[in-house]
Structures are given as structure tokens and as C-alpha cells.
Write an enzyme that holds these catalytic residues in place. Structure first.
Site, PDB file in Angstrom:
ATOM      1  N   ASP A 317      12.801  -3.673  12.333  1.00 44.45           N
ATOM      2  CA  ASP A 317      12.257  -2.429  12.895  1.00 44.45           C
ATOM      3  C   ASP A 317      11.891  -2.575  14.372  1.00 44.45           C
ATOM      4  O   ASP A 317      11.476  -1.600  15.009  1.00 44.45           O
ATOM      5  CB  ASP A 317      11.013  -2.000  12.102  1.00 44.45           C
ATOM      6  CG  ASP A 317      11.397  -1.506  10.710  1.00 44.45           C
ATOM      7  OD1 ASP A 317      12.557  -1.090  10.526  1.00 44.45           O
ATOM      8  OD2 ASP A 317      10.543  -1.547   9.812  1.00 44.45           O
ATOM      9  N   LYS A 344      19.178   3.468  10.713  1.00 45.63           N
ATOM     10  CA  LYS A 344      17.712   3.603  10.625  1.00 45.63           C
ATOM     11  C   LYS A 344      17.341   5.074  10.883  1.00 45.63           C
ATOM     12  O   LYS A 344      18.173   5.952  10.767  1.00 45.63           O
ATOM     13  CB  LYS A 344      17.048   2.648  11.616  1.00 45.63           C
ATOM     14  CG  LYS A 344      17.198   1.186  11.215  1.00 45.63           C
ATOM     15  CD  LYS A 344      16.480   0.915   9.899  1.00 45.63           C
ATOM     16  CE  LYS A 344      16.713  -0.502   9.399  1.00 45.63           C
ATOM     17  NZ  LYS A 344      16.187  -0.700   8.056  1.00 45.63           N
TER      18      LYS A 344
HETATM   19  C1  S3P Z   1      11.135  -1.283   4.694  1.00 45.75           C
HETATM   20  C2  S3P Z   1      12.294  -1.985   4.803  1.00 45.75           C
HETATM   21  C3  S3P Z   1      13.169  -1.947   5.971  1.00 45.75           C
HETATM   22  C4  S3P Z   1      12.514  -1.258   7.166  1.00 45.75           C
HETATM   23  C5  S3P Z   1      11.702  -0.065   6.784  1.00 45.75           C
HETATM   24  C6  S3P Z   1      10.645  -0.412   5.764  1.00 45.75           C
HETATM   25  C7  S3P Z   1      10.342  -1.434   3.459  1.00 45.75           C
HETATM   26  O1  S3P Z   1      14.354  -1.277   5.624  1.00 45.75           O
HETATM   27  O2  S3P Z   1      13.479  -0.902   8.131  1.00 45.75           O
HETATM   28  O3  S3P Z   1      11.069   0.487   7.925  1.00 45.75           O
HETATM   29  O4  S3P Z   1       9.149  -1.077   3.444  1.00 45.75           O
HETATM   30  O5  S3P Z   1      10.888  -1.930   2.468  1.00 45.75           O
HETATM   31  P1  S3P Z   1      15.567  -2.118   4.979  1.00 45.75           P
HETATM   32  O6  S3P Z   1      14.951  -3.000   3.990  1.00 45.75           O
HETATM   33  O7  S3P Z   1      16.509  -1.170   4.331  1.00 45.75           O
HETATM   34  O8  S3P Z   1      16.182  -2.865   6.134  1.00 45.75           O
END
Ligand code: S3P
Length: 431
Positions: A317, A344
Site C-alpha cells: 500500500d 488497487k
Molecule cells: C489488505 C490487503 C492488501 C492491501 C489492502 C488491505 C488486507 O490487499 O492492499 O489495503 O487488509 O487484507 P491484497 O492483499 O489484495 O494485496
């Protein structure tokens, strides 16, 4: 001025002691697992950003009694099989985590449900969740073969999940784990590289036997989580904006208190240290199964580095703000293996590149990353655009602190999805 845009100008340094709001990922999981636990879960320091309010609302719609009182949530868990059919479509707003984790949980319930989101979330890929879960008995229908929201979920019998994921995604891993809790055997889930492990940590803290070995998690179905008192640490993904800000704005010294530094989330710290940041971790400790520290950052010069491989999911992120740090570093920073940035809240390679170019930064885009080359000073910005993406909006607000000319940043209300109070903190630290 319209309240959805802001004009910001150069800063002479950020100083003081701040705390950032609670961790978004841990707050989502506190609500989800607290709701299906036995007993009453209390969550202190939860994040009241819009994304988390969507998750809270979803469980209230399914009959869970959740009381919000100041900075504390009280959740009366209904047990694994106590959720009720929601009588309307669940709205996940901008929150990918709400949508994807809920799809996992809903796929294993004995009632019908439907889920949608805002115009940005309705464009984001859901096939990564729907395709594997369908293999194990989940029943989805929705737009474009149920690959895009809105998606509806019919009651399904989940068979034990044995799955090798092809992307490192905590959202996918957690969706599979939620569905797996309701299967009838042993679940074994492997990811290509370790993504954030808050789901595993919280389940263990709630008494569920989950084994983690390398990038594989194994657990038996049918284990009901036990209620827990949870202290949510500050979100390192929010702290990241101030870590980079204090590094690149000359004359800065900030202490950021009570930040979660879980090893699967601390990529930003490792990356900034490799670039030469003056950053120290103090008072490191454990809170509710998570590593926590106070972070002290002073301004310093940065040098370009190559970023790729296993650190990518640990900083996934943070790339908009890492790109800004790279724009101030000597040399060319190369980011690769980060194709996930394309899906994203916005296409973060495109939206980061477009905005930083407006500020005079040289950026080459790749399908899975970017090359960012320092400019002497950031200058010459017209209006900058968040494209409804909170992390792009906050990165641009920090960029404005080091730009030679004042900047206008459009579409900033989205910051409330993850960082209510961002501008108050920024203002309080400016000298
Ligand atoms: C998150 C996982 C991430 C992240 C998101 C929050 C989570 O996404 O980008 O802001 O809380 O599991 P991805 O796991 O799909 O990369």
C-alpha cells in the site's frame, strides 16, 4: 474553496509527536472475527475510517450487536453459525477488504446475500476470490461471470480448501480462510510470497489452531473463535506518509507513537532505511499478538535503490509515497514485481506516474512497476488528481510540502476512507 480540494504550499519542516489512527486491516478483522466469535469482543483504538464503517455496517445488517462508543467498539459475537440473512444488498463502499473478505465468509453461510460497492470498487477484480471459492463449492452470480460487483451469493457447502494461490494477497488468503472455517476438514492454503498475516495472528489470539509454515497456513474447519480484548496499533500504512514527509522535508523531526510494525507490513521501514533514511524504532513491544513501536524520523538525504521480490507485498500500500521518496532520492529507483499496484483503489502505477510527472519527476512505467528519477526540485504543478484514491491524495499532499510552487489537490474527501484527521495532524506538525 470547494471542500473536496485543497491548496497546499511548501513546508519548513514537520516537528512534534503524533499518533496515527488505528490499523485498517486489523480493525476489519476485529469486526469480522469478533462477530463470529463466542462472547463479547472489545476493540480499543479501532479505525473509524469509512472502509471500516462499511464492515461494521455489514455485520449489523446480519444481526450482530456492535456498539460504537468513542474510540472503542463492543461486539457481541454470535458464534460461527449465528449470522442472519441481511435484508438488503451489503454496500462495501470503496473497501476492497470488506468486499473480498465478506465474499469468503458469505459463500459459506446458509442464506442468500448480495454485495456491491462504489464506482471504483465495482471496477476492481473479484475473479481472484470467486474462481477459487467456486472450485470448493461456493455459489456466486454477478456481472461479467461474477468477476465484478454487484455479486450475489447463494448458500453453498464448502469442501476443505487445498489451494495454491498465484498472487500474494492477504485479501484472497483471508477470504479462503474465512470460507475454510466452515468446510468439513483440514484446509491448506499456500501463497507465492508472504502477505500480511493479521488474519492468522488474530485467529490464533482467539484460540483457533492455525499453523503457519513458510507461506503455508493449515487449520481445521469448525473452530469457533473466542472473544478477545483487542488494542489496535496505529496503521503503518498511514504512518508511512509522515515517515516519508519527515525524511524529505528539510528541518523535520517527528515521533510517531504506537505504530504496528508486523514483519509482513514493515516493508516501508526496510525500504526507507535502505535508501538512507534517519529512522529509529523505540519502545518495541507486543500488543494483542502484534509488534508495536514508536518511530522517530529526522530529515535526511536519500539514495535510489532497486525494489522487488518478497518486500513488495510487505509494502504493497506504500508505493505512491515510496515513489515520492524516490523522486527526492539521488539516482533512479526501480520498482518491479508490483503488478498488483494496477488493481488497487486506482491503477497506482498510472496515477502515481501521471501526478509526479506534472511535478517534473521523470518516470518510466512498466506493467509491473516503475523507474523514478530524481528532479532537483518538484515544480510546476497544475492541479493534481487523486482519482478517488486515498493514498494518491495523501501522497500529493506530502508532495506539495516539498514543491517550489503551491499545489492544488483535487478529490481529497477519499482520505477519510483510511485516515480521518490527516489534515489536522499535518497542520499540527508544520513549523
Ligand atoms: C489488505 C490487503 C492488501 C492491501 C489492502 C488491505 C488486507 O490487499 O492492499 O489495503 O487488509 O487484507 P491484497 O492483499 O489484495 O494485496
Amino acid at each position: 474553496m470547494n471542500k473536496n480540494k485543497i491548496a497546499l504550499s511548501k513546508s519548513n519542516g514537520l516537528r512534534g509527536e503524533i499518533t496515527v489512527p488505528g490499523d485498517k486491516s486489523i480493525t476489519h478483522r476485529s469486526v469480522i472475527f469478533g462477530s463470529i466469535a463466542d462472547g463479547v469482543t472489545r476493540v480499543k483504538g479501532y479505525l473509524s475510517g469509512e472502509d471500516n464503517l462499511r464492515t461494521i455496517n455489514a455485520f449489523q445488517m446480519m444481526g450482530v450487536d456492535i456498539v460504537i462508543d468513542g474510540d472503542e467498539l463492543t461486539i457481541k459475537g454470535v458464534g460461527l453459525n449465528g449470522l442472519k440473512e441481511p435484508d438488503d444488498v451489503i454496500y462495501a463502499g470503496n473497501s476492497g477488504t470488506t468486499a473480498r473478505l465478506m465474499l469468503g465468509l458469505l459463500s459459506a453461510q446458509n442464506f442468500f446475500s448480495a454485495l456491491t460497492g462504489d464506482k471504483y470498487l465495482r471496477r476492481r477484480p473479484m475473479k481472484r476470490i470467486v474462481a477459487p471459492l467456486s472450485q470448493f463449492g461456493a455459489k456466486f452470480s454477478g456481472r461479467k461471470g461474477a468477476t465484478l460487483l454487484p455479486i450475489s451469493v447463494s448458500p453453498g457447502e464448502i469442501s476443505p480448501i487445498k489451494y495454491d494461490m498465484n498472487i500474494a494477497s492477504a485479501q484472497l488468503k483471508s477470504a479462503l480462510m474465512l470460507a475454510g472455517l466452515y468446510s468439513n476438514g483440514e484446509n491448506i492454503i499456500t501463497e507465492p510470497s508472504l502477505s500480511r498475516d493479521h488474519t492468522e495472528n488474530m485467529l490464533r489470539a482467539m484460540g483457533v489452531a492455525v499453523k503457519s509454515e513458510g507461506t503455508t497456513v493449515t487449520f481445521d474447519a469448525g473452530q469457533t473463535p473466542r472473544a478477545l480484548d483487542i488494542n489496535v496499533p496505529g496503521d503503518i500504512s498511514s504512518a508511512a506518509f509522515f515517515i516519508v514527509a519527515a525524511t524529505i522535508i528539510k528541518g523535520s523531526e517527528l515521533m510517531i507513537k504506537n505504530v504496528g510494525i508486523n514483519p509482513t507490513r514493515r516493508g516501508i521501514i526496510d525500504i526507507m532505511l535502505s535508501m538512507g533514511a534517519d529512522l529509529t524504532l523505540e519502545n518495541t513491544r507486543k500488543e494483542s499478538g502484534e509488534d508495536v513501536a514508536d518511530i522517530v524520523v529526522r530529515s535526511s538525504d536519500l539514495t535510489a535503490i532497486d525494489i522487488g521480490g518478497d518486500v513488495i507485498p510487505k509494502a504493497i500500500d506504500e508505493f505512491p509515497i515510496i515513489a515520492l521518496a524516490a523522486a527526492m532520492a539521488k539516482g533512479t529507483t526501480v520498482v518491479r514485481d508490483a503488478a498488483e499496484l494496477r488493481v488497487k483503489e486506482s491503477d497506482r502505477i498510472a496515477t502515481t506516474a501521471e501526478n509526479l510527472r506534472k511535478l517534473g519527476v521523470e518516470i518510466v512505467e512498466h506493467e509491473d512497476g516503475m523507474e523514478i528519477t530524481r528532479t532537483k526540485q518538484l515544480t510546476g504543478c497544475g492541479d493534481l488528481e487523486s482519482y478517488g484514491d486515498h493514498r494518491i491524495a495523501m501522497m500529493l499532499c506530502i508532495a506539495a510540502q516539498v514543491a517550489e510552487t503551491p499545489c492544488v489537490i483535487n478529490d481529497i474527501e477519499c482520505i477519510n476512507t483510511s485516515f480521518p484527521g490527516f489534515f489536522e495532524i499535518l497542520k499540527s506538525t508544520r513549523k
